[in-house]
Design a protein around this motif. Structure first.
Motif, PDB file in Angstrom:
ATOM      1  N   ASN A   1      -3.263   9.914   0.120  1.00 45.01           N
ATOM      2  CA  ASN A   1      -3.865   9.791  -0.984  1.00 45.01           C
ATOM      3  C   ASN A   1      -4.456   8.403  -1.169  1.00 45.01           C
ATOM      4  OD1 ASN A   1      -1.278   8.568  -0.986  1.00 45.01           O
ATOM      5  ND2 ASN A   1      -0.864   8.614  -2.990  1.00 45.01           N
ATOM      6  N   LEU A   2      -4.796   7.899   0.198  1.00 44.07           N
ATOM      7  CA  LEU A   2      -5.435   6.469   0.204  1.00 44.07           C
ATOM      8  C   LEU A   2      -7.102   6.522   0.507  1.00 44.07           C
ATOM      9  CD1 LEU A   2      -5.001   3.236   0.091  1.00 44.07           C
ATOM     10  CD2 LEU A   2      -4.248   3.527   2.389  1.00 44.07           C
ATOM     11  N   THR A   3      -7.747   5.873  -0.215  1.00 44.49           N
ATOM     12  CA  THR A   3      -9.119   5.433   0.139  1.00 44.49           C
ATOM     13  C   THR A   3      -9.153   3.933   0.214  1.00 44.49           C
ATOM     14  OG1 THR A   3      -9.877   7.639  -0.821  1.00 44.49           O
ATOM     15  CG2 THR A   3     -11.547   5.890  -0.572  1.00 44.49           C
ATOM     16  N   VAL A   4      -9.898   3.413   1.344  1.00 47.19           N
ATOM     17  CA  VAL A   4     -10.199   2.012   1.561  1.00 47.19           C
ATOM     18  C   VAL A   4     -11.839   2.010   1.867  1.00 47.19           C
ATOM     19  CG1 VAL A   4      -9.739   0.050   3.131  1.00 47.19           C
ATOM     20  CG2 VAL A   4      -8.019   1.768   2.699  1.00 47.19           C
ATOM     21  N   ARG A   5     -12.236   1.133   0.820  1.00 48.96           N
ATOM     22  CA  ARG A   5     -13.638   0.946   0.823  1.00 48.96           C
ATOM     23  C   ARG A   5     -13.986  -0.550   1.025  1.00 48.96           C
ATOM     24  NH1 ARG A   5     -16.160   3.771  -4.288  1.00 48.96           N
ATOM     25  NH2 ARG A   5     -17.751   4.411  -2.900  1.00 48.96           N
ATOM     26  N   PHE A   6     -14.996  -0.901   1.815  1.00 45.11           N
ATOM     27  CA  PHE A   6     -15.310  -2.423   2.010  1.00 45.11           C
ATOM     28  C   PHE A   6     -16.875  -2.545   1.508  1.00 45.11           C
ATOM     29  CE2 PHE A   6     -17.614  -5.193   4.918  1.00 45.11           C
ATOM     30  CZ  PHE A   6     -16.959  -6.279   4.474  1.00 45.11           C
TER      31      PHE A   6
ATOM     32  N   VAL B   1      -4.942   6.531  -4.611  1.00 48.05           N
ATOM     33  CA  VAL B   1      -4.745   4.933  -4.568  1.00 48.05           C
ATOM     34  C   VAL B   1      -6.231   4.515  -3.782  1.00 48.05           C
ATOM     35  CG1 VAL B   1      -3.736   2.990  -3.366  1.00 48.05           C
ATOM     36  CG2 VAL B   1      -2.438   4.834  -4.053  1.00 48.05           C
ATOM     37  N   TYR B   2      -6.886   3.494  -4.534  1.00 47.79           N
ATOM     38  CA  TYR B   2      -8.054   3.207  -3.924  1.00 47.79           C
ATOM     39  C   TYR B   2      -7.884   1.548  -3.447  1.00 47.79           C
ATOM     40  CZ  TYR B   2     -10.542   7.039  -5.511  1.00 47.79           C
ATOM     41  OH  TYR B   2     -10.680   8.672  -5.729  1.00 47.79           O
ATOM     42  N   LEU B   3      -8.525   1.214  -2.364  1.00 46.81           N
ATOM     43  CA  LEU B   3      -8.097  -0.110  -1.964  1.00 46.81           C
ATOM     44  C   LEU B   3      -9.745  -0.653  -1.705  1.00 46.81           C
ATOM     45  CD1 LEU B   3      -6.787  -2.756  -1.363  1.00 46.81           C
ATOM     46  CD2 LEU B   3      -6.250  -1.721   1.024  1.00 46.81           C
TER      47      LEU B   3
ATOM     48  N   LEU C   1     -11.720   4.723   4.865  1.00 46.83           N
ATOM     49  CA  LEU C   1     -10.842   5.523   5.027  1.00 46.83           C
ATOM     50  C   LEU C   1     -10.943   6.449   3.838  1.00 46.83           C
ATOM     51  CD1 LEU C   1      -7.992   6.633   6.549  1.00 46.83           C
ATOM     52  CD2 LEU C   1      -6.808   5.171   4.572  1.00 46.83           C
ATOM     53  N   ILE C   2     -10.905   7.816   3.711  1.00 48.80           N
ATOM     54  CA  ILE C   2     -10.996   8.636   2.613  1.00 48.80           C
ATOM     55  C   ILE C   2      -9.777   9.638   2.492  1.00 48.80           C
ATOM     56  CG2 ILE C   2     -12.638  10.494   1.370  1.00 48.80           C
ATOM     57  CD1 ILE C   2     -15.006   9.112   3.135  1.00 48.80           C
ATOM     58  N   ASP C   3      -8.999   9.377   1.379  1.00 50.21           N
ATOM     59  CA  ASP C   3      -7.932  10.424   1.389  1.00 50.21           C
ATOM     60  C   ASP C   3      -7.282  10.649   2.696  1.00 50.21           C
ATOM     61  OD1 ASP C   3      -8.515  10.951  -1.170  1.00 50.21           O
ATOM     62  OD2 ASP C   3      -9.933  12.475  -0.783  1.00 50.21           O
ATOM     63  N   GLY C   4      -6.861   9.495   3.279  1.00 55.06           N
ATOM     64  CA  GLY C   4      -5.955   9.548   4.536  1.00 55.06           C
ATOM     65  C   GLY C   4      -6.712   9.725   5.867  1.00 55.06           C
TER      66      GLY C   4
ATOM     67  N   VAL D   1       0.742  -1.254   0.031  1.00 56.85           N
ATOM     68  CA  VAL D   1      -0.038  -0.069   0.121  1.00 56.85           C
ATOM     69  C   VAL D   1       0.925   1.339  -0.133  1.00 56.85           C
ATOM     70  CG1 VAL D   1      -1.973   1.344   1.115  1.00 56.85           C
ATOM     71  CG2 VAL D   1      -1.811  -1.210   1.033  1.00 56.85           C
ATOM     72  N   LYS D   2       1.888   1.214   0.645  1.00 54.23           N
ATOM     73  CA  LYS D   2       2.861   2.329   0.960  1.00 54.23           C
ATOM     74  C   LYS D   2       3.377   2.661  -0.538  1.00 54.23           C
ATOM     75  CE  LYS D   2       4.102   2.825   5.715  1.00 54.23           C
ATOM     76  NZ  LYS D   2       5.440   2.742   6.431  1.00 54.23           N
ATOM     77  N   LYS D   3       3.942   1.557  -1.042  1.00 53.95           N
ATOM     78  CA  LYS D   3       4.532   1.690  -2.500  1.00 53.95           C
ATOM     79  C   LYS D   3       3.580   2.040  -3.394  1.00 53.95           C
ATOM     80  CE  LYS D   3       6.794  -1.212  -5.984  1.00 53.95           C
ATOM     81  NZ  LYS D   3       7.331  -2.659  -6.216  1.00 53.95           N
ATOM     82  N   ALA D   4       2.323   1.726  -3.472  1.00 49.82           N
ATOM     83  CA  ALA D   4       1.167   2.049  -4.387  1.00 49.82           C
ATOM     84  C   ALA D   4       0.903   3.795  -4.003  1.00 49.82           C
ATOM     85  CB  ALA D   4      -0.168   1.311  -4.050  1.00 49.82           C
TER      86      ALA D   4
END
Length: 184
Positions: free
Chosen positions: A128-133, A102-104, A178-181, A92-95
């Motif tokens: 810059n990370l968003t995590v959706r379930f 980045v969307y997960l 998580l939305i944009d960190g 995830v950090k690399k992405a």
């Protein structure tokens, strides 16, 4: 002899009211022998959520250094990185260092809840990370749409996705963890 990927074709019509994107597209998805139809449909749903003429499926499970879906800019830099499952924090950090967005997409409630409790503080450091379930119930209903040849209509508005084909109609909504960190 190695098993080959199963090819799925999808004709999609996307009306994303929030982004003002209206797109008709013909997609080809390769289902890796180790991939379930459920995971394939989640990949397709994610593509619909980010629909864009430049958005493309990658080698996915066959490439450690690529996401499952990406959008490249004119200089072949990664603008959007979209991945699935419960990856290691290093991936995830690399992405996040390689892409501006980045969307997960996490799934499988039991494993995802445990993974999220262990990773949430670390992942929240990525602006810059968003995590959706997507819940197991919704994911199972989505799988009913799976066919080797699909014709789907998707309408997206205010976080809700209405998906239909000639036989099925479904309303879906992701849980944003998580939305944009920022923790949701």
């Amino acid at each position: 002899m190695a098993l080959k990927a199963t090819i799925y074709k999808a004709t999609v019509n996307v009306a994303d009211m929030d982004r003002n994107v209206f797109l008709d597209s013909n997609l080809t998805l390769a289902r890796h022998p180790s991939e379930t139809e459920t995971r394939l449909m989640l990949r397709l749903l994610a593509w619909l959520c980010h629909a864009d003429e430049r958005l493309q499926f990658t080698r996915g499970l066959c490439a450690d250094d690529e996401p499952e879906i990406w959008r490249l800019n004119d200089h072949h830099g990664i603008e959007t990185w979209i991945d699935f499952g419960l990856p290691d924090e290093r991936r995830v950090k690399k992405a996040c260092s390689r892409s501006s967005c980045v969307y997960l997409y996490a799934y499988n409630a039991r494993a995802a809840q445990i993974w999220w409790q262990q990773q949430r503080e670390k992942l929240a450091q990525q602006a810059n990370l968003t995590v959706r379930f997507l819940s197991d119930e919704q994911l199972n209903a989505l799988t009913d749409f799976a066919a080797r040849n699909m014709s789907l209509q998707a309408t997206l508005q205010e976080g809700t996705i209405w998906l239909s084909d000639t036989q099925n109609h479904l309303e879906l909504r992701f849980d944003d963890w998580l939305i944009d960190g920022k923790l949701a």
